[in-house]
Design an enzyme around this catalytic site. Structure first.
Site, PDB file in Angstrom:
ATOM      1  N   TYR A 167      -7.408  29.905 -24.107  1.00  0.00           N
ATOM      2  CA  TYR A 167      -6.960  30.837 -24.959  1.00  0.00           C
ATOM      3  C   TYR A 167      -5.636  31.539 -24.403  1.00  0.00           C
ATOM      4  CZ  TYR A 167     -11.491  31.509 -27.205  1.00  0.00           C
ATOM      5  OH  TYR A 167     -12.606  31.280 -27.923  1.00  0.00           O
ATOM      6  N   GLU A 183     -15.407  36.927 -24.849  1.00  0.00           N
ATOM      7  CA  GLU A 183     -15.921  38.003 -24.041  1.00  0.00           C
ATOM      8  C   GLU A 183     -14.638  38.613 -23.144  1.00  0.00           C
ATOM      9  OE1 GLU A 183     -18.213  35.732 -25.751  1.00  0.00           O
ATOM     10  OE2 GLU A 183     -17.874  34.496 -23.898  1.00  0.00           O
ATOM     11  N   ASN A 221      -9.796  32.553 -34.524  1.00  0.00           N
ATOM     12  CA  ASN A 221     -10.770  31.967 -33.569  1.00  0.00           C
ATOM     13  C   ASN A 221     -12.027  32.186 -34.200  1.00  0.00           C
ATOM     14  OD1 ASN A 221     -11.845  30.986 -31.024  1.00  0.00           O
ATOM     15  ND2 ASN A 221     -12.881  32.607 -31.153  1.00  0.00           N
ATOM     16  N   GLU A 222     -13.173  31.398 -34.729  1.00  0.00           N
ATOM     17  CA  GLU A 222     -14.288  31.479 -35.370  1.00  0.00           C
ATOM     18  C   GLU A 222     -14.194  32.729 -36.521  1.00  0.00           C
ATOM     19  OE1 GLU A 222     -17.137  32.556 -32.413  1.00  0.00           O
ATOM     20  OE2 GLU A 222     -17.757  30.622 -32.196  1.00  0.00           O
ATOM     21  N   GLU A 237     -16.513  23.874 -28.958  1.00  0.00           N
ATOM     22  CA  GLU A 237     -17.090  24.910 -27.675  1.00  0.00           C
ATOM     23  C   GLU A 237     -18.368  24.120 -27.717  1.00  0.00           C
ATOM     24  OE1 GLU A 237     -16.883  28.981 -28.450  1.00  0.00           O
ATOM     25  OE2 GLU A 237     -14.900  29.143 -28.478  1.00  0.00           O
ATOM     26  N   TYR A 252     -20.658  32.164 -16.034  1.00  0.00           N
ATOM     27  CA  TYR A 252     -21.054  31.249 -17.217  1.00  0.00           C
ATOM     28  C   TYR A 252     -22.059  29.912 -16.886  1.00  0.00           C
ATOM     29  CZ  TYR A 252     -20.123  30.789 -22.223  1.00  0.00           C
ATOM     30  OH  TYR A 252     -20.243  30.858 -23.628  1.00  0.00           O
TER      31      TYR A 252
END
Ligand SMILES: *[C@@H]1O[C@H](CO)[C@@H](O)[C@H](O)[C@H]1NC(C)=O
Ligand SMILES: *[C@@H]1O[C@H](CO)[C@@H](O)[C@H](O)[C@H]1NC(C)=O
Ligand SMILES: *[C@@H]1O[C@H](CO)[C@@H](O)[C@H](O)[C@H]1NC(C)=O
Ligand SMILES: *[C@@H]1O[C@H](CO)[C@@H](O)[C@H](O)[C@H]1NC(C)=O
Ligand SMILES: *[C@@H]1O[C@H](CO)[C@@H](O)[C@H](O)[C@H]1NC(C)=O
Ligand SMILES: *[C@@H]1O[C@H](CO)[C@@H](O)[C@H](O)[C@H]1NC(C)=O
Ligand SMILES: *[C@@H]1O[C@H](CO)[C@@H](O)[C@H](O)[C@H]1NC(C)=O
Ligand SMILES: *[C@@H]1O[C@H](CO)[C@@H](O)[C@H](O)[C@H]1NC(C)=O
Ligand SMILES: *[C@@H]1O[C@H](CO)[C@@H](O)[C@H](O)[C@H]1NC(C)=O
Length: 668
Positions: free
Chosen positions: A83, A129, A187-188, A268, A333
């Protein structure tokens, strides 16, 4: 840097420049295309699929970029996905930052040097996030702005930003000699309420305008028909994202509905999951991830592993979800490379899976970096926030009848102190209310005449009994704990966003101090001045509450001599401390909150440490330190050689919901 933008130039120089380094079969032209007939990509005319991993340069110090990329290469990946967070690069309108840790072109150049292709996701919204999903907070200066839509003010700001960013990316496109094979638009988007095709069309048009007609543009959405309906657009290749599932064919049915032909792509594929303060640290079992990756690759899909390395939310960069829950400092993560870049069992397991489908590079994998336990360091109480106001707010406060938001006082991150006086005596059973609900964003530390009263917290605590005489000074220090990064709540104003009331009447006549904590910490909080004034006695009052005033603590430690290869990476923990922010040598390491957890230690990368002078630690403890009761002058923090991210919970699906919608598909 790559500076070969023109195809005509390439025709002449390609064999020299690129042929030798990459061994292309057809060096006359670099192409990257969809092959609809055979459901695959064609790279330079040859069948291709990517096995990619997500890495966020903005969560890793530049110092470690190459180490992390090389480890990804050695796992057998042939691409990375990344990103670009707009708010990281345009902190104030029209003020751009692209150097040091923000040098995105250099990062892409490093990937290229290591032979990794790049899947670019320049937003403008990225979720991730990350504070406000990467959108700059200053967009909220227009209070009614509809983000991620064709709101003209939003589009104007986006257009200006893309005009800065995309021309930097153009020479890095695959067609132009660089590593970028595909570029994601938004994005989404399909999981956002606006469902504004004009906005998607605007973006697609601007991407084409700046990047040219040859680049492959795509979208990503959760594998759910409702999401793809609003997230896809003619001319943008539709891809999906999902974690470990039982039946890959089933999971891809949604993509097939929108793209009957062409490569199957999971943009993803979740290797782990995100955390929030106050919840367990989520993990996903290696066997589950490995088995599902095997199925994806056996199905011939292109896949991006999200995350391959998570990294760290340094400073104030974490985002949050609704109902309000902020993400912690670590973005580990449970990825194959740990937050600190260490090789994990998951790394080797996934490398073994990849090895079944393609060659992985031979040769040594860079080892995990050594860690060092520097041990305990004593800190002393230095100044409360109220005592340090002259250095924290050198330009002086703003006065206003009613409270102003962070945006209205042009402060985007950190802390703002709101001060007024009590209009009447309060005997301890007189609550101040933040009204309506959630007027405090996100956490407020309340004191009257220097006596701590307690805490207000968004979604949790909206009223607080206070005690004090009429005319006493009421101080409310408000912390922005990170802006919502997903869903409707991204217009996330901070500070006191509604009036405070006392006995049902509105408190007025506020003096508002925007705090420039970063500059103050860099100048050691005006230490020279403190020496002139004489030493602070270190005692802090509790009042009837169990809190102390928000206070700075300082200390230093030297790197031991006679041990080779120091300084090394380390982790700092806060035994007996409660909640706050920590800096080492002025570098903002992020928030600590062992009292709520799960995260216990914070990652300290070695490049911020020095052997040539004592390393200075500054801690802003907001609630209560281990020496708050005054029995001890010294508080200690401790440097240890392994991370404690907290009590963990293995997810076997469905993944915890982040949206109130069931986006999860067919879990194991
Ligand atoms: C090289 O690629 C070009 C464009 O894709 C194609 O027209 C040409 O036939 C290819 N040449 C060889 C030798 O494969
Ligand atoms: C997987 O899903 C597909 C499509 O729904 C179905 O045809 C197939 O039988 C499923 N396979 C298994 C093993 O369940
Ligand atoms: C505070 O004042 C109210 C009203 O005067 C009274 O009802 C209450 O008992 C008092 N509380 C304390 C702790 O003195
Ligand atoms: C506070 O109350 C006043 C008077 O009702 C109102 O004009 C103002 O908009 C309110 N401010 C906020 C931040 O809610
Ligand atoms: C609260 O306000 C009302 C009038 O608005 C007043 O009658 C009452 O005495 C106040 N209570 C206290 C404890 O001051
Ligand atoms: C408002 O606050 C200022 C500064 O704290 C003070 O001097 C002034 O008297 C206050 N005015 C009112 C009406 O309370
Ligand atoms: C005050 O907080 C400390 C640390 O969180 C806790 O150990 C103690 O029990 C608390 N005391 C009271 C009276 O709540
Ligand atoms: C460094 O810490 C020592 C105590 O460990 C203290 O005596 C000294 O004043 C500190 N130096 C600075 C610059 O704060
Ligand atoms: C720590 O602070 C002291 C005193 O201000 C300063 O002399 C020293 O250079 C600082 N150390 C580092 C690494 O910046």
């Amino acid at each position: 840097m790559l500076r070969v933008p023109l195809c005509t130039l390439l025709l002449l120089s390609a064999p020299l420049l690129l042929g030798a380094a990459h061994g292309f079969h057809n060096v006359s032209r670099r192409t990257f295309e969809l092959d609809y007939n055979q459901d695959r990509f064609l790279k330079d005319g040859l069948p291709f699929r990517y096995i990619s991993g997500s890495i966020h340069y903005f969560r890793i110090p530049r110092f470690y970029w190459e180490d992390r990329l090389l480890k990804m290469k050695m796992a057998g990946l042939n691409a990375i996905q990344m990103y670009v967070p707009w708010n990281f690069h345009e902190p104030q309108p029209g003020q751009y930052e692209f150097s040091g840790d923000r040098d995105v072109e250099y990062f892409i150049h490093l990937a290229h040097k290591l032979g990794l292709l790049v899947i670019l996701r320049p937003g403008p919204y990225i979720c991730a996030e990350w504070d406000m999903g990467g959108l700059p907070a200053w967009l909220l200066e227009k209070e009614s702005i509809v983000l991620r839509s064709s709101d003209p003010d939003y589009l104007a700001a986006v257009d200006k930003w893309l005009t800065v960013l995309l021309p930097k990316m153009k020479p890095l496109l695959y067609q132009n000699g660089g590593p970028i094979i595909t570029v994601q638009v938004e994005n989404e988007y399909g999981s956002y309420f606006a469902c504004d095709y004009d906005y998607l069309r605007f973006l697609a048009h601007r991407f084409r305008y700046h990047l040219g007609n040859d680049v492959l543009l795509f979208t990503t959405d959760g594998a759910n028909e409702n999401f793809l309906r609003c997230g896809t657009l003619q001319g943008l290749y539709a891809t999906v994202d999902f974690g470990a599932v039982k039946n890959i064919t089933q999971a891809f049915l949604i993509q097939r509905k929108f793209e009957p032909k062409g490569p199957l792509i999971n943009s993803e594929f979740y290797t782990g999951w995100l955390d929030h303060w106050g919840e367990p640290h989520y993990t996903v079992k290696t066997e589950i991830v490995a088995a599902s990756l095997y199925d994806l690759l056996a199905r011939g899909a292109s896949v991006n592993l999200y995350m391959f390395i998570g990294g760290t939310n340094f400073a104030y960069w974490n985002g949050a979800n609704i109902p309000y829950a902020a993400q912690p400092t670590s973005y580990d993560y449970d990825a194959p490379l740990s937050e600190a870049g260490d090789l994990t069992e998951k790394y080797f397991a996934l490398r073994n899976v990849i090895q079944k489908f393609k060659d992985v590079p031979k040769g040594p994998i860079p080892p995990s970096t050594p860690k060092f336990a520097y041990g305990k360091v004593a800190l002393r109480k230095f100044k409360t926030v109220a005592e340090a106001l002259d250095v924290l707010c050198p330009n002086g406060p703003v006065r206003s009848r009613y409270p102003l938001t962070f945006i209205q006082v042009k402060q985007y991150f950190g802390y703002v102190l709101y001060r007024t006086t009590l209009p009447q005596e309060c005997n301890g059973s007189m609550p101040i209310f933040s009204s309506p609900f959630n007027g405090v964003r996100d956490r407020a530390y309340v004191a009257v005449d220097g006596v701590p009263q307690g805490i207000l917290e968004r979604n949790r605590v909206i009223s607080l009994d206070i005690q004090g005489k009429a005319g006493a000074v009421l101080d409310i220090l408000v912390e922005n704990m990170g802006r919502v990064n997903y869903g409707r709540g991204i217009n996330d104003f901070k500070g006191l966003i509604s009036n405070m009331t006392l006995n049902f009447s509105i408190l007025t006549n506020w003096t508002i101090f925007p705090l420039d904590t970063e500059a103050a910490v860099r100048t050691h909080l005006g230490a020279w001045e403190a020496r002139d004034e004489g030493h602070h006695d270190g005692r802090l009052t509790f009042g009837s509450s169990n809190f102390t005033l928000p206070t700075f603590y300082v200390g230093n430690f030297s790197i031991p001599s006679g041990i080779p290869d120091l300084p090394q990476d380390t982790f700092i923990q806060f035994p007996g401390w409660t909640k706050g922010q920590v800096w080492i040598n002025g570098f903002n390491l992020g928030r600590y909150w062992p009292a709520r957890g799960p995260q216990v230690t914070l990652f300290v990368p070695r490049h911020i440490l020095t052997t040539s002078a004592p390393n200075n630690i500054t801690v802003l403890e907001l609630e209560r330190s281990p020496c708050s009761d005054g029995t001890s002058e010294l508080c200690t923090v401790e440097f240890v050689d392994r991370p404690i991210i907290g009590r963990s919970l293995a997810i076997s699906g469905p993944f915890p919901d982040r949206s109130g919608q069931d986006w999860w598909l067919n879990p194991l």
